[in-house]
Design a protein around this motif. Structure first.
Motif, PDB file in Angstrom:
ATOM      1  N   LYS A  97     -55.249 -13.074  15.005  1.00 37.65           N
ATOM      2  CA  LYS A  97     -55.779 -14.308  14.951  1.00 37.65           C
ATOM      3  C   LYS A  97     -54.478 -15.363  15.288  1.00 37.65           C
ATOM      4  O   LYS A  97     -54.523 -16.475  15.227  1.00 37.65           O
ATOM      5  N   ALA A  98     -53.236 -14.750  16.070  1.00 30.95           N
ATOM      6  CA  ALA A  98     -52.072 -15.697  16.128  1.00 30.95           C
ATOM      7  C   ALA A  98     -52.328 -16.184  17.762  1.00 30.95           C
ATOM      8  O   ALA A  98     -51.284 -16.765  18.049  1.00 30.95           O
ATOM      9  N   GLY A  99     -53.061 -15.496  18.316  1.00 33.31           N
ATOM     10  CA  GLY A  99     -53.102 -15.869  19.855  1.00 33.31           C
ATOM     11  C   GLY A  99     -52.009 -15.314  20.385  1.00 33.31           C
ATOM     12  O   GLY A  99     -51.507 -14.379  20.336  1.00 33.31           O
ATOM     13  N   ARG A 100     -51.388 -16.286  21.418  1.00 35.84           N
ATOM     14  CA  ARG A 100     -50.424 -15.883  22.242  1.00 35.84           C
ATOM     15  C   ARG A 100     -48.925 -16.529  21.448  1.00 35.84           C
ATOM     16  O   ARG A 100     -47.914 -16.658  22.102  1.00 35.84           O
ATOM     17  N   ALA A 101     -49.095 -17.058  20.339  1.00 37.25           N
ATOM     18  CA  ALA A 101     -48.064 -17.690  19.729  1.00 37.25           C
ATOM     19  C   ALA A 101     -46.879 -16.714  19.295  1.00 37.25           C
ATOM     20  O   ALA A 101     -47.176 -15.365  19.354  1.00 37.25           O
ATOM     21  N   ILE A 102     -45.721 -16.961  19.571  1.00 41.19           N
ATOM     22  CA  ILE A 102     -44.311 -15.892  19.286  1.00 41.19           C
ATOM     23  C   ILE A 102     -43.658 -16.780  17.897  1.00 41.19           C
ATOM     24  O   ILE A 102     -44.035 -17.877  17.800  1.00 41.19           O
ATOM     25  N   HIS A 103     -42.886 -15.841  17.491  1.00 46.43           N
ATOM     26  CA  HIS A 103     -42.024 -16.206  16.367  1.00 46.43           C
ATOM     27  C   HIS A 103     -41.306 -17.592  16.547  1.00 46.43           C
ATOM     28  O   HIS A 103     -40.730 -17.812  17.674  1.00 46.43           O
ATOM     29  N   LYS A 104     -41.626 -18.346  15.613  1.00 42.01           N
ATOM     30  CA  LYS A 104     -40.894 -19.858  15.557  1.00 42.01           C
ATOM     31  C   LYS A 104     -41.676 -20.886  16.283  1.00 42.01           C
ATOM     32  O   LYS A 104     -41.296 -22.115  16.753  1.00 42.01           O
ATOM     33  N   ASP A 105     -42.771 -20.560  16.925  1.00 47.85           N
ATOM     34  CA  ASP A 105     -43.727 -21.778  17.661  1.00 47.85           C
ATOM     35  C   ASP A 105     -43.993 -22.638  16.850  1.00 47.85           C
ATOM     36  O   ASP A 105     -44.524 -22.368  15.667  1.00 47.85           O
ATOM     37  N   LYS A 106     -44.320 -23.758  17.186  1.00 51.38           N
ATOM     38  CA  LYS A 106     -45.036 -24.912  16.473  1.00 51.38           C
ATOM     39  C   LYS A 106     -46.413 -24.846  17.078  1.00 51.38           C
ATOM     40  O   LYS A 106     -46.733 -24.980  18.125  1.00 51.38           O
ATOM     41  N   VAL A 107     -47.456 -24.710  15.853  1.00 51.06           N
ATOM     42  CA  VAL A 107     -48.881 -24.239  16.084  1.00 51.06           C
ATOM     43  C   VAL A 107     -49.848 -25.245  15.360  1.00 51.06           C
ATOM     44  O   VAL A 107     -49.331 -25.845  14.431  1.00 51.06           O
ATOM     45  N   VAL A 108     -50.997 -25.401  15.940  1.00 45.46           N
ATOM     46  CA  VAL A 108     -51.972 -25.970  15.114  1.00 45.46           C
ATOM     47  C   VAL A 108     -52.797 -24.658  14.542  1.00 45.46           C
ATOM     48  O   VAL A 108     -53.144 -23.996  15.269  1.00 45.46           O
ATOM     49  N   VAL A 109     -53.210 -24.707  13.361  1.00 44.94           N
ATOM     50  CA  VAL A 109     -53.848 -23.630  12.614  1.00 44.94           C
ATOM     51  C   VAL A 109     -55.054 -24.007  11.990  1.00 44.94           C
ATOM     52  O   VAL A 109     -54.939 -25.271  11.343  1.00 44.94           O
ATOM     53  N   GLU A 110     -56.323 -23.615  12.324  1.00 45.33           N
ATOM     54  CA  GLU A 110     -57.322 -23.901  11.548  1.00 45.33           C
ATOM     55  C   GLU A 110     -57.702 -23.121  10.484  1.00 45.33           C
ATOM     56  O   GLU A 110     -57.566 -21.718  10.614  1.00 45.33           O
ATOM     57  N   ILE A 111     -57.998 -23.580   9.366  1.00 41.94           N
ATOM     58  CA  ILE A 111     -58.130 -22.751   8.054  1.00 41.94           C
ATOM     59  C   ILE A 111     -59.542 -22.170   8.139  1.00 41.94           C
ATOM     60  O   ILE A 111     -60.454 -22.726   8.191  1.00 41.94           O
ATOM     61  N   THR A 112     -59.665 -20.883   7.906  1.00 41.59           N
ATOM     62  CA  THR A 112     -60.738 -20.193   7.965  1.00 41.59           C
ATOM     63  C   THR A 112     -61.125 -19.392   6.698  1.00 41.59           C
ATOM     64  O   THR A 112     -62.408 -18.785   6.440  1.00 41.59           O
TER      65      THR A 112
END
Length: 706
Positions: A97-112
């Motif tokens: 569920k992390a998509g293409r994010a890699i370690h240390k990225d600043k991301v928007v997360v949807e709580i599921t």
């Protein structure tokens, strides 16, 4: 004129629907180039603040109630990630569920949903890439190549086009600048900007750790320029209105290699039988003013990073090794805490105030410990301080017994070792690190000082930075119980876990051959201590209020605490509601940032130590060592070399039978021989491989043992 407040109101209005930049201009009737420039700047600011984000179609969306912005950090096995917000919240994100994010990225997360007792979510947008460089091994494949990252938390290999090889050779350790991030069909791309050398060269260990953890090396010119204006000596005008302790016998006690001395102590016996303990801490806040360039850099670094053979300081040497260091025979500004302590270890009175001291003697742990053991050489060296040191030892026992009675965990040594390097950085020996009476004296005095300051602010209900330690999760304590059961130790888990219970466990296993492993598992079973503006107490120390006050040269929270003390003294603890709200908000951010920087420093220190251990064992390939089994898994035995704290794996494929793993009892059973391997077994094992890139050591059971 458009401003941030108006733009936020526009986004939060009920009529707003996701728009691209051009549509926002039209809706707000923005026409001039200057106004459009301002809007673009404000949009970027709102994105950085985590209030809006831009989707794949370029539309700006408001981050809703079920969405959170934070930094994603993957686990070493890559199956899970955790997103940490600026407020210290934690959201679990399964790798899928992390998509293409890699370690240390600043991301928007949807709580599921929920993952155990914390929220679970999925990454809906990458706002910024935290990693700009990657360190790893250069591996050519045909006309192209890849960088295989050293950090297992980075789940991608980085493609390197031939034009970006920079003369790197196969197997060399390199630093790559990331020029493209991963897409659904392609690996990220990097170009090599530095060749460090081969992994087995100890000279590559330091730059590897620096790049991996993005550690700051040099101080910016503006910081050094500001530091250069600070005097080398304490000025007469700076001493005014301070308590003068220069005629008292105040000493520092540190390791032989210490360069920055930020705490000094003194003890007297009063006529009523109580003790007068003075803890004098370098007054760094006098020189590092809030908002200055020195302060900004200290906040950014958060802490000094102590590696085996070097230090990356939080402050320039002009301060850390100079005017702030409590060197022998020199006047130094301090924040002095003088406590009257009764024979039960209670603080019955205290005073905290800016002071000035002149350290009477720079003492070394080894000399003080030798003196206590009756060593004649030590007596000739520091025997003139014998009475004061014996009194310190006496007070140490009083304080330690008081902490033991209230249930604090006292006896975690952690199986620490001292790594000895030669001038080229090669590891020539690893020996157990002994902890004597002198080390415990300083530890007890600092704990009492930290508690006293924290209790002062807690009792006045004032904004503060606490050092907190939550109770352990029941699940982790069950794991500890199962481990102990596997080595034949009965441990009942009550409904309420207390630090006293864990201290009793440590006493029970004091002479156990797996004592070091038990301690490390106990530490892992407990939550990490962090900084917080909200006090929940310190579980491990059994303190209802605790802080870090005693090391402002090397820890930013301590520097902040000193400023808060000065504010308290100047205002008599009186603040308006508005001042309290503003200060609480600022201290919350400082606490979260400082906790993050501390974690980075710890991981850097662990990695550097691990590399030096692998460097040591790589010179002993083929040799046999006494090891103890510390864990049993379906793929083999984890073992540790006794007295070296070096761990590795005996893979199941190297065992001389077909072994079946019994999950319930954590044992391996040989199908034909009936041989059983369990936690706590002592074996003789041969070192067969040591790999710095994979940070892995492999053993096989020695033939004589088999």
């Amino acid at each position: 004129m458009i401003n941030k407040k108006k733009l936020e109101s526009f986004f939060n209005s009920s009529s707003y629907k996701p728009m691209i930049q051009k549509e926002i201009y039209n809706a707000l009737k923005i026409k001039t180039k200057e106004e459009k420039k301002i809007v673009r700047k404000l949009l970027k600011e709102l994105q950085n603040e985590g209030k809006i984000y831009k989707d794949s179609k370029g539309r700006y969306k408001v981050i809703g109630k079920n969405m959170i912005v934070g930094t994603i950090e993957f686990t070493r096995n890559g199956t899970m990630a955790f997103v940490w917000t600026e407020n210290g919240e934690e959201i679990a994100v399964p790798a899928e569920k992390a998509g293409r994010a890699i370690h240390k990225d600043k991301v928007v997360v949807e709580i599921t949903g929920k993952w155990y007792d914390i929220p679970e979510g999925r990454v809906v947008k990458i706002l910024d890439h935290g990693l700009k460089k990657v360190v790893g091994t250069f591996q050519p494949i045909g006309r192209a190549a890849f960088i295989i990252p050293d950090d297992p938390k980075i789940q991608y290999d980085f493609y390197v086009p031939i034009e970006f090889f920079n003369n790197a050779k196969p197997g060399e350790k390199v630093v790559g600048k990331i020029i493209k991030y991963p897409t659904p069909t392609k690996n990220p791309v990097a170009k090599i900007i530095e060749v460090l050398g081969y992994a087995d060269d100890p000279a590559t260990d330091f730059p590897t750790v620096v790049v991996k953890h993005d550690l700051p090396l040099e101080f910016p010119d503006k910081v050094l320029k500001e530091a250069s204006k600070i005097p080398d000596k304490v000025l007469e005008k700076d001493i005014r209105n301070r308590k003068d302790f220069r005629n008292e016998i105040i000493v520092t006690i540190d390791g032989p290699d210490a360069k920055d001395f930020d705490d000094a102590v003194s003890v007297k016996k009063l006529k009523n039988g109580n003790y007068l303990l003075g803890v004098h801490i370098a007054d760094v806040s006098h020189y590092v003013k809030e908002g200055s360039e020195l302060d900004k850099e200290a906040f950014k670094r958060g802490t000094s990073v102590y590696l085996i053979d070097r230090v990356l300081p939080m402050l320039p040497f002009k301060l850390s090794h100079g005017i702030c260091s409590l060197v022998q025979g020199e006047d130094r500004l301090v924040m002095s805490l003088v406590m009257e302590i009764d024979r039960e270890g209670n603080v019955v009175d205290f005073e905290v105030a800016p002071g000035v001291i002149r350290s009477h003697r720079r003492l070394v742990y080894d000399d003080v410990n030798a003196l206590f053991k009756g060593d004649k050489i030590a007596f000739n060296k520091i025997g003139d301080l014998y009475d004061q040191l014996i009194l310190m030892k006496e007070l140490k026992d009083v304080l330690r017994n008081a902490r033991k009675r209230r249930g604090a965990i006292l006896d975690i040594e952690g199986g620490e070792v001292k790594i000895i390097l030669d001038e080229k950085g090669n590891t020539i020996d690893i020996i157990p690190r002994e902890r004597g009476e002198a080390e415990v004296i300083i530890e007890e005095f600092m704990i009492k000082a930290n508690e006293t300051i924290a209790e002062l602010f807690y009792n006045f209900d004032l904004p503060f930075v606490y050092r907190i330690h939550e109770k352990p999760d029941p699940d982790t304590i069950i794991q500890l119980k199962n481990y102990l059961s596997a080595i034949g130790i009965s441990f009942k888990v009550p409904k309420k876990i207390t630090s006293k219970l864990l201290q009793e466990l440590l006493e029970k296993t004091k002479d156990h051959p797996l004592r070091g492993s038990i301690e490390r598992l106990l530490v892992r079973s407990m939550k990490r201590a962090v900084y917080s503006a909200n006090n929940i107490g310190h579980f491990g120390l059994a303190s209802y209020a605790y802080t870090h006050f005693t090391s402002p040269i090397r820890r930013y929270p301590d520097l902040v605490v000193h400023r808060l003390i000065k504010q308290f003294l100047s205002t008599n603890g009186k603040l308006t509601k508005k001042e309290i709200t503003k200060l609480n908000d600022k201290l919350s951010k400082i606490a979260v940032h400082s906790s993050k920087r501390e974690r980075v420093a710890d991981e850097a220190e662990w990695d550097y130590t691990a590399l030096k251990k692998i460097d040591y064992i790589s010179k002993h390939i083929g040799e046999t060592f006494d090891v103890v089994v510390t864990a049993v898994t379906k793929f083999g035995l984890f073992v540790e070399i006794i007295d070296k704290n070096i761990s590795g794996l005996i893979h199941i494929s190297t065992l001389d039978d077909y072994f079946v793993y019994d999950d319930e009892r954590s044992i391996l059973i040989g199908s034909h021989t009936g041989k059983v391997f369990k936690i706590g077994d002592k074996l003789k094992a041969k070192v067969v491989n040591a790999n710095k890139t994979r940070m892995q050591i492999d053993f096989e059971i020695a033939k004589s043992e088999a």
